[in-house]
Design an enzyme around this catalytic site. Sequence first.
Site, PDB file in Angstrom:
ATOM      1  N   LYS A 171       7.881  -9.216  13.581  1.00 59.78           N
ATOM      2  CA  LYS A 171       7.900  -9.786  12.224  1.00 59.78           C
ATOM      3  C   LYS A 171       9.340 -10.007  11.775  1.00 59.78           C
ATOM      4  O   LYS A 171       9.671 -11.044  11.203  1.00 59.78           O
ATOM      5  CB  LYS A 171       7.165  -8.858  11.246  1.00 59.78           C
ATOM      6  N   ASP A 212       0.431  -9.777   2.419  1.00 63.55           N
ATOM      7  CA  ASP A 212      -0.615  -9.410   3.381  1.00 63.55           C
ATOM      8  C   ASP A 212      -2.008  -9.619   2.778  1.00 63.55           C
ATOM      9  O   ASP A 212      -3.002  -9.597   3.499  1.00 63.55           O
ATOM     10  CB  ASP A 212      -0.454  -7.933   3.777  1.00 63.55           C
ATOM     11  N   GLN A 259       3.303  -1.615   6.959  1.00 60.80           N
ATOM     12  CA  GLN A 259       2.641  -1.667   8.266  1.00 60.80           C
ATOM     13  C   GLN A 259       1.586  -0.561   8.366  1.00 60.80           C
ATOM     14  O   GLN A 259       1.890   0.608   8.149  1.00 60.80           O
ATOM     15  CB  GLN A 259       3.689  -1.513   9.383  1.00 60.80           C
TER      16      GLN A 259
END
Length: 296
Positions: free
Chosen positions: A60, A127, A104
């Site tokens: 990422k 997200d 994460q």
Amino acid sequence: MDSETQTKASVIDGKAFAADLRAEVAEGVAAFVARTGRKPGLAVVLVGEDPASQVYVRNKHKSTVEAGMNSFEHRLPADTAQEDLLALVAQLNDDPAVDGILVQLPLPAGLDENAVIQAIDPDKDVDGFTTASAGRLLTGLPGFVACTPLGCLMLLKDRLGDLSGKSAVVIGRSNIVGKPMAQLLLRESCTVTIAHSRTADLPSVVRGADIVVAAVGRPEMVKGDWLKPGATVIDVGINRVPAENGKTKLVGDVDFASASAVAGAITPVPGGVGPMTIACLLYNTLDAARRREGVD
Ligand code: NDP
């Protein structure tokens, strides 16, 4: 007949589509910088040493920088206290240089994943995992859509154009894939069925669908004879299984060999949905930056 001549479906190249999307995002970032004088910023929080998460975070970071954005990495030890993690999220919510925040998952045992996710400002929730983002999607308000289902939708629209009136079956009802996928397809005016582990006679349910999205986590579960001829099949599954050479290989939730002999179009694993997830994260981050600056 060998397997090559049996193959009827066209293979949807998610890798190529994702590369194009990333290039488009990079162009959008350059225009944003020219207009506002600052780069969009994505903050990624990694707690602990989970090896798979470390790889994802590294990828990422690399992709974010390649797209011309700022990448702010925050690595915390596995024994980080809940309040310290929440304090970091609050700090990132307030930081004007941060447009998108990603924590994460999974978090190490002892941390309350849900509380941490819900602490993210919905306007920075790139997200799409907060209940605010899920509610916005459900009610048709602008917001961020989880990256994997967003990527699946982009591939479907690229392949099929208008999805209106099509019959779609989503196999799987997780909050991160199945449910938002179903909402997105409903938003496109598909007739949507959500199947799950308690669905009776799944093959018959799948056989009625023009569009099948498999997000199950069971290697090669969906067989060719479950499909309506010509159906478009999106395989979200990523499953590691033993290979003939004694190593392991990745397979999806769809049995590619039999499904590609019946489907009209199908995503491979790897190289289908997988590359779309990071590309959509970059897309959402640019979108977040534009919204915060009121830029089109
Ligand atoms: P979850 O385990 O959270 O959900 C799986 C879903 O599949 C559940 O709703 C479950 O039903 C359903 N299910 C399980 N067994 C069956 C069965 N026999 N028949 C029908 N439905 C069944 O998984 P995720 O949604 O997180 O992920 C799904 C897959 O997608 C995994 O392989 C994962 O690795 C992959 N993935 C890939 C991503 C990418 O970037 N390409 C990103 C995210 C996930 P029930 O609710 O009844 O238990």
